[in-house]
Design an enzyme around this catalytic site. Structure first.
Site, mmCIF file in Angstrom:
data_model
loop_
_atom_site.group_PDB
_atom_site.id
_atom_site.type_symbol
_atom_site.label_atom_id
_atom_site.label_comp_id
_atom_site.label_asym_id
_atom_site.label_seq_id
_atom_site.Cartn_x
_atom_site.Cartn_y
_atom_site.Cartn_z
ATOM 1 N N GLU B 60 4.786 -13.593 -1.721
ATOM 2 C CA GLU B 60 3.552 -14.382 -1.825
ATOM 3 C C GLU B 60 3.802 -15.761 -2.419
ATOM 4 O OE1 GLU B 60 3.715 -11.168 -2.738
ATOM 5 O OE2 GLU B 60 2.394 -10.229 -1.254
ATOM 6 N N HIS B 129 -5.471 -2.363 -5.644
ATOM 7 C CA HIS B 129 -5.929 -2.883 -4.352
ATOM 8 C C HIS B 129 -7.441 -2.880 -4.252
ATOM 9 C CE1 HIS B 129 -1.788 -1.693 -3.535
ATOM 10 N NE2 HIS B 129 -1.805 -2.415 -2.446
#
Lengths: 334, 338
Positions: B60, B129
């Site tokens: 990322e 998540h």
């Protein structure tokens, strides 16, 4: 190229390199004096480049900034601006927090930039500029432009995850980024022996299958000639390259630890030995004198001019106003 | 007008912008060959090629850094976070770099990029998540934060975000992605309609009064807008008229629409999926207190998620985030109920 080696050098080019190195040195020493005597607006962090001049000058000298080559730096960034040709006055004014500074006084010493000349700025987070360089190179590739993006960073950056994500992706996509490690042996006050499990830092990147080389970063001829070849190759066959430049910084990590450095992490003798044997300006003088590129008179004259220029830059800064209050909220959004 | 799913509206905006502007490209994990983990970018690789639909490693920091540099050099990257949760490893690039580059270089550079991905709580995705972290970005000067609730806004706001010259975080509602148009229409007619105009865009910083009412103002965004509309439907059955405001963007924040509504209803409930402390609802409540105190007939109520990492077990998860039941209760409290 070793000291004492005779070579046919492009006289005009090397005279300019020598001048740039001396001008950068004097600029930095003027900054340090101003920091120490106070009163010029310099506060916070001031990271000086003295001792490393051959790297910025030799590498930027090998680029074609008007044709799309570009660079991004870290917080020890004054030299990159001076080497791309930014006028010293606005660079000094930025360091002093003045409105005529290249970033209007909002960035300071660590955030010098010159968009017009392809210098995408200095960044204060160790390793933080490295992923951005990937994007600068990506834009060249995307536009099918034959240029390179140079990313300067120190040995400390190599212990950040950002560095490793970037190198992997750069090699995966064959993005034309020249990663330039300025290995001065210390990440702030921590030596590479105390921070790298493998102190052969060029070897550390071998896992990325990237072209790589380690050179003497104190020798302007070596730096320029090596990088000229590398950049030409990168333009012919776009791919990243990792270049380690072995160097040494003459001052502390920042001006604020100038006195502390010899107490806590390195000896006075080590610094003095480096100044005596590894000064890139002295090494350049010796090579260029021998090659007949410059004379002893040139050396004296160039030094005098550099002193005058550094003082003029400080005068420019002293004469510049501080940023007006209404600048506070400007530039946050486009 | 077409009736679309939220995910199709997002894909439409992205595809249309990529067709219109060759500087726009998509970069992220599994966006190309895999067609997007949720198939948002299905067919994109085929249409645009791998220079403009860039599959990346699970990196990322590298994705956002690539976006920042490319944006500074004049391209318009759309960086996909497979889930917005994964923006946290790249938080340094977003907060320390993307957000500040324009300011700290005195305006010499701009960073026209979008960082987008599904966000929000629920679906038993567990602690790492399933969370609402928009306030982590809405706190930062230099960023813009977009939180679309409807298919029309998903298209219109994403299009505006891509054309914006600043770094824009677009936190999409995962729970909205696959909501069927008919189910949305059942909550409120027109809720799934997306204008056919390919240039249809929604400006940033303009809240939307999704349902008019006169007794209490419910301020919400993203998935909570759907809960607020359901709550309003239930309240109406009891004769309580609730106005529902969809904020659409958190930064910039349109307080004028909120304050105008409170002038009319004199009561406010502010809803968020987030953890309660220091959240978006806290900010909005504080601004109401500062700017509309004398218009209020009762204290501003906040409805928020529980202050816990999201549990996996369904029964516990249901207790951890707000639903229309909580909103109804809060609205009644502003009206003097218990």
């Amino acid at each position: 190229m070793a000291k004492g080696q005779k070579a046919a050098l492009d006289a005009a080019k090397y005279r300019r390199f020598y001048e740039q190195m001396v001008h950068i040195r004097e600029f930095e020493e003027e900054c340090l004096r101003a920091f120490q005597r106070g009163g010029h607006g310099i506060g916070g962090y001031l990271h000086l480049y003295s001792g490393e001049e051959a790297i910025a000058v030799g590498i930027i000298g090998a680029l074609d900034l008007s044709a799309g080559d570009c660079l991004i730096g870290h917080y020890r960034d004054h030299a990159y601006a001076l080497a791309v040709g930014s006028p010293p006055g606005p660079v000094m004014a930025e360091i002093c927090g003045k409105y005529d500074g290249c970033s209007k006084g909002k960035g300071g010493s660590m955030h010098i930039c010159d968009a017009e000349r392809g210098f995408y700025g200095g960044y204060g987070i160790v390793g933080g500029n490295v992923p951005i360089a990937l994007g600068l190179g990506w834009a060249l590739k995307y536009r099918q432009q034959a240029g390179v993006a140079v990313c300067f960073f120190g040995d400390g950056s190599m212990n950040q995850g950002a560095f490793h994500e970037t190198l992997n992706m750069a090699q995966l996509y064959k993005v034309p980024v020249l990663f330039v490690l300025e290995n001065n042996g210390y990440a702030m006050g921590t030596s590479i022996e105390r921070s790298h499990a493998n102190t052969d830092l060029t070897d550390r990147v071998s896992s990325y299958n990237m072209n790589r080389k380690k050179i003497d970063g104190q020798n302007i001829v070596t730096v320029y000639e090596e990088v000229s070849k590398i950049v030409a190759d990168m333009k012919a066959n776009p791919a990243p390259f990792f270049l380690e430049c072995d160097t040494y910084r003459f001052h502390g990590h920042g001006a604020a630890d100038e006195a502390k450095q010899t107490v806590v992490y390195r000896t006075k003798a080590e610094i003095e030995a480096a100044k005596a044997n590894r000064d890139p300006i002295a090494i350049a003088a010796e090579i260029l004198l021998e090659a007949g590129v410059i004379t002893d008179d040139d050396i004296v004259r160039i030094h005098e001019e550099a002193v005058v220029e550094a003082k003029a830059a400080m005068k420019f800064s002293d004469d510049s106003p501080v940023p007006p209050a209404d600048e506070l909220l400007k530039d946050v959004y486009a | 007008m077409a009736k679309l799913r939220y995910i199709d509206a997002l894909a439409l905006a992205l595809r249309e912008e990529m067709r219109r502007d060759p500087n726009v490209f998509l970069v992220g994990e599994e966006v190309g060959q895999y067609q997007g983990t949720l198939e948002l970018s299905k067919g994109f690789l085929e249409e645009f090629g791998k220079t403009r639909v860039v599959d990346t490693p699970i990196s990322e920091v590298g994705i956002i850094g690539l976006g920042i540099g490319a944006a500074m050099a004049g391209l318009r990257p759309v960086c996909e976070m497979m889930r917005m949760d994964f923006a946290t490893p790249a938080y340094d690039q977003i907060v320390q770099h993307a957000a500040k580059i324009r300011y700290m270089f005195g305006g010499q550079f701009q960073v026209p990029m979008v960082i987008r991905g599904p966000s929000g709580v629920g679906l038993q995705l567990s602690a790492q998540h399933s969370q609402a972290i928009e306030v982590l970005f809405a706190h930062i000067p230099g960023l813009k934060v977009v939180v679309p609730a409807t298919p029309a806004d998903a298209k219109g706001l994403l299009l505006t975000a891509i054309r914006d010259n600043n770094p824009v975080m677009v936190l999409e509602s995962l729970r909205m992605y696959f909501m069927k148009p008919d189910d949305l229409e059942a909550i409120q007619p027109g809720l799934s309609e997306v204008p056919d105009d390919p240039d249809f865009s929604v400006p940033l910083g303009q809240a939307n009064v999704l349902r008019e009412g006169k007794d209490v103002t419910i301020v919400a965004y993203s998935w909570m807008v759907i809960q607020a509309l359901k709550a309003a439907n239930e309240l109406a059955k009891e004769g309580i008229s609730a106005e529902v405001i969809d904020l659409r963007t958190l930064l910039p924040l349109d307080m004028n629409t909120v304050l105008a509504s409170i002038k009319k209803t004199h009561r406010a409930v502010v809803v968020q999926e987030q953890w309660p402390l220091y959240g978006c609802a806290a900010e909005i409540s504080a601004q109401i207190g500062e700017r509309a105190f004398y218009d209020l007939d009762s204290p501003v109520m906040r409805v928020t998620g529980a202050f816990v990492p999201m549990p996996y077990a369904k029964n516990l998860e249901n207790l951890a985030f707000p639903t229309e039941v909580d909103i109804i209760a809060a609205a009644k409290r502003t009206l003097g109920g218990k």
